[in-house]
Scaffold this motif. Sequence first.
Motif, PDB file in Angstrom:
ATOM      1  N   ASN A  29      22.160  94.148  83.151  1.00 17.12           N
ATOM      2  CA  ASN A  29      21.987  94.663  84.413  1.00 17.12           C
ATOM      3  C   ASN A  29      23.155  93.935  85.297  1.00 17.12           C
ATOM      4  N   LYS A  30      24.158  94.606  85.678  1.00 22.53           N
ATOM      5  CA  LYS A  30      25.186  94.007  86.667  1.00 22.53           C
ATOM      6  C   LYS A  30      25.175  94.330  88.293  1.00 22.53           C
ATOM      7  N   ASN A  31      23.969  94.704  88.625  1.00 21.43           N
ATOM      8  CA  ASN A  31      23.919  95.058  90.004  1.00 21.43           C
ATOM      9  C   ASN A  31      22.420  94.655  90.574  1.00 21.43           C
ATOM     10  N   PRO A  32      22.445  93.429  90.835  1.00 18.63           N
ATOM     11  CA  PRO A  32      21.304  92.841  91.256  1.00 18.63           C
ATOM     12  C   PRO A  32      21.049  92.865  92.805  1.00 18.63           C
ATOM     13  N   PRO A  33      19.939  92.947  93.237  1.00 24.17           N
ATOM     14  CA  PRO A  33      19.843  93.185  94.896  1.00 24.17           C
ATOM     15  C   PRO A  33      21.017  92.459  95.613  1.00 24.17           C
ATOM     16  N   LYS A  34      21.433  92.796  96.709  1.00 19.75           N
ATOM     17  CA  LYS A  34      22.221  92.138  97.538  1.00 19.75           C
ATOM     18  C   LYS A  34      21.670  90.898  98.097  1.00 19.75           C
ATOM     19  N   GLY A  35      22.559  89.845  98.001  1.00 23.52           N
ATOM     20  CA  GLY A  35      22.138  88.448  98.578  1.00 23.52           C
ATOM     21  C   GLY A  35      21.617  87.611  97.509  1.00 23.52           C
ATOM     22  N   MET A  36      21.598  88.212  96.238  1.00 24.88           N
ATOM     23  CA  MET A  36      21.268  87.310  95.143  1.00 24.88           C
ATOM     24  C   MET A  36      22.062  87.441  93.723  1.00 24.88           C
ATOM     25  N   LYS A  37      22.564  86.467  93.303  1.00 22.94           N
ATOM     26  CA  LYS A  37      23.395  86.635  91.889  1.00 22.94           C
ATOM     27  C   LYS A  37      22.057  86.970  90.842  1.00 22.94           C
ATOM     28  N   ARG A  38      22.804  87.346  89.681  1.00 20.98           N
ATOM     29  CA  ARG A  38      21.860  87.862  88.598  1.00 20.98           C
ATOM     30  C   ARG A  38      20.862  86.800  88.156  1.00 20.98           C
ATOM     31  N   ILE A  39      21.363  85.588  87.935  1.00 18.30           N
ATOM     32  CA  ILE A  39      20.559  84.664  87.417  1.00 18.30           C
ATOM     33  C   ILE A  39      19.397  84.370  88.443  1.00 18.30           C
ATOM     34  N   ARG A  40      19.809  84.385  89.750  1.00 15.89           N
ATOM     35  CA  ARG A  40      18.615  83.812  90.764  1.00 15.89           C
ATOM     36  C   ARG A  40      17.715  85.030  90.774  1.00 15.89           C
ATOM     37  N   PHE A  41      18.265  86.241  90.816  1.00 15.76           N
ATOM     38  CA  PHE A  41      17.302  87.436  90.872  1.00 15.76           C
ATOM     39  C   PHE A  41      16.238  87.479  89.618  1.00 15.76           C
ATOM     40  N   ASN A  42      16.824  87.125  88.335  1.00 18.81           N
ATOM     41  CA  ASN A  42      16.111  87.152  87.289  1.00 18.81           C
ATOM     42  C   ASN A  42      15.074  85.892  87.273  1.00 18.81           C
ATOM     43  N   THR A  43      15.456  84.858  87.747  1.00 17.73           N
ATOM     44  CA  THR A  43      14.336  83.606  88.116  1.00 17.73           C
ATOM     45  C   THR A  43      13.444  84.118  89.025  1.00 17.73           C
ATOM     46  N   PHE A  44      13.949  84.756  90.124  1.00 20.31           N
ATOM     47  CA  PHE A  44      12.850  85.370  91.308  1.00 20.31           C
ATOM     48  C   PHE A  44      11.758  86.358  90.395  1.00 20.31           C
ATOM     49  N   LEU A  45      12.349  87.278  89.638  1.00 23.20           N
ATOM     50  CA  LEU A  45      11.582  88.240  89.122  1.00 23.20           C
ATOM     51  C   LEU A  45      10.507  87.461  88.191  1.00 23.20           C
ATOM     52  N   THR A  46      10.997  86.665  87.381  1.00 24.47           N
ATOM     53  CA  THR A  46      10.092  85.706  86.587  1.00 24.47           C
ATOM     54  C   THR A  46       8.834  85.126  87.318  1.00 24.47           C
ATOM     55  N   TRP A  47       9.080  84.642  88.321  1.00 21.90           N
ATOM     56  CA  TRP A  47       7.924  84.035  89.344  1.00 21.90           C
ATOM     57  C   TRP A  47       7.399  84.864  90.018  1.00 21.90           C
ATOM     58  N   ALA A  48       7.686  86.251  90.189  1.00 19.28           N
ATOM     59  CA  ALA A  48       7.077  87.320  91.086  1.00 19.28           C
ATOM     60  C   ALA A  48       6.084  88.217  90.060  1.00 19.28           C
ATOM     61  N   GLY A  49       6.110  87.757  88.759  1.00 20.94           N
ATOM     62  CA  GLY A  49       5.294  88.388  87.741  1.00 20.94           C
ATOM     63  C   GLY A  49       3.867  87.966  87.815  1.00 20.94           C
ATOM     64  N   LEU A  50       2.953  88.613  88.740  1.00 18.50           N
ATOM     65  CA  LEU A  50       1.684  88.185  88.908  1.00 18.50           C
ATOM     66  C   LEU A  50       0.769  89.071  88.091  1.00 18.50           C
ATOM     67  N   LYS A  51      -0.075  88.300  87.496  1.00 22.84           N
ATOM     68  CA  LYS A  51      -1.120  88.958  86.663  1.00 22.84           C
ATOM     69  C   LYS A  51      -2.291  89.211  87.379  1.00 22.84           C
ATOM     70  N   GLY A  52      -3.273  90.067  86.807  1.00 24.96           N
ATOM     71  CA  GLY A  52      -4.330  90.351  87.482  1.00 24.96           C
ATOM     72  C   GLY A  52      -5.286  91.533  86.758  1.00 24.96           C
ATOM     73  N   GLY A  53      -5.637  92.583  87.307  1.00 23.35           N
ATOM     74  CA  GLY A  53      -6.765  93.529  86.795  1.00 23.35           C
ATOM     75  C   GLY A  53      -6.776  93.907  85.483  1.00 23.35           C
ATOM     76  N   LEU A  54      -5.430  94.278  85.004  1.00 24.70           N
ATOM     77  CA  LEU A  54      -5.315  94.992  83.557  1.00 24.70           C
ATOM     78  C   LEU A  54      -5.573  93.854  82.492  1.00 24.70           C
ATOM     79  N   CYS A  55      -5.049  92.596  82.984  1.00 25.28           N
ATOM     80  CA  CYS A  55      -5.275  91.578  81.918  1.00 25.28           C
ATOM     81  C   CYS A  55      -6.644  91.193  81.813  1.00 25.28           C
TER      82      CYS A  55
END
Length: 450
Positions: free
Chosen positions: A359-385
Amino acid sequence: MFNFDQLLIIFSGLLLLVVVLSFINEKTIKLPYEIGLVVFGLGFIVLVIIGQTLDIIHVPEELLNLYREFNFNDFLFHGVLCFMLFSGASRIEFGDFKADKFVIGSTAVIGTLVSTLVYGLLFWGLGFIIQVNIGILEALILGAIVSPTDPISAMSILAKAGLPKRIGLIIEGEALFNDGVAVAIFATLMSILKHTSGDVSFVTFMWGLSTDILGAALVGFVISFLLFEVFKRSEDSFIKIFSSILTVMLAYLICEYLGFSGPIAAVICGLYYATGIAKLKRLRSEHMSQEVRRLFYSFWSVVDNLLNGILFLLVGLLFIDITHFNTMSVIMIVIIAIGSVIINTIARMAGVYASLLLNKNPPKGMKRIRFNTFLTWAGLKGGLCLALIMGVNTSFSSPIYGIFLVSTYAIVFFTTVIQGLTVGKGYIILSQSQLTTDKKTGLQPQAMEK
């Protein structure tokens, strides 16, 4: 035989706890609904367990027996789950995913597969370290249970975090689709555990997984197409709601009969209805479209909040029946809980990075590595688990199931409470870090999306 009176007793007790604990949260610390239920639900469970240990609180044996006899698998997989997924998906149109379909699709499929594999292998290693005999296939099943992120938590908690729309849609879209992928992986691994010696080729596994997903998508499209015609042509508001309920029920049941992924079908149905209602808004009068949308989303909002709240409490109540944990020391439980949270973070990061390598097109304002780090932290677990772990309570021995239950609950608690409360701040920090870097290098930063 479980009768209606027994079901009414359990449902009434759970609803009472949802109302009371939510009311206490509303009048005290005012956490988001899901986080409040997790925090106060855990507090309630801890008080009951301590009270039982000190012989201050006595839970009637009849109530415990009623709880043990309840068929969680049927209630969750053939009742709660399909409605929760339909409700979550019905808030997002197909067109919303157009710009990020590769990111969402790769993270939902590749990310979930990698996360399942990494978590399973690392947890198997943890079992070896703490000298608990956990099979590699059992560990992979636990990996499938804790890999999917929760669309309900994502939509509710992240909406309060003030994230840009595009990033919110990526997280919500991934959460919707990885639920179905995770259930397909889970069902395949459980089938291997129950019906074979555990030997299966990678090609056979991937063929079964692909068939489940594609078949479910087809069923979801066909059923939605047919019943949405009733929805849009009827002038009766109740018929509209009834047709949406029937859509998800029929799609789910047909998929279960044919051996496809029911959760994927429920997601497709929800997306179809969201897209169809948006078209009605453009084609019909503004007054009528607002009335339809208000009725539709009010109904399904009540459904998903109620069912999600019940799930959060239901898994916590499993700890009251301490027969699962009578061979586990407090130190062992703490080690498993902390180890599970660390392994989950590693597995989630591995899944995100593996799926977004191209993926070479992360959202504006964030580099790919920062976006990947954020997406990691935004992985909330809940009802299905929670639904998946409660659905396997008879598939493993009591000590192994106790370990798996502790692991799952620790992950859900940590991601929902700790990550859920800090995800918005994490985005701000990463974005500001990007802007600071741009200033130092003399580059003109891209404006963040609103």
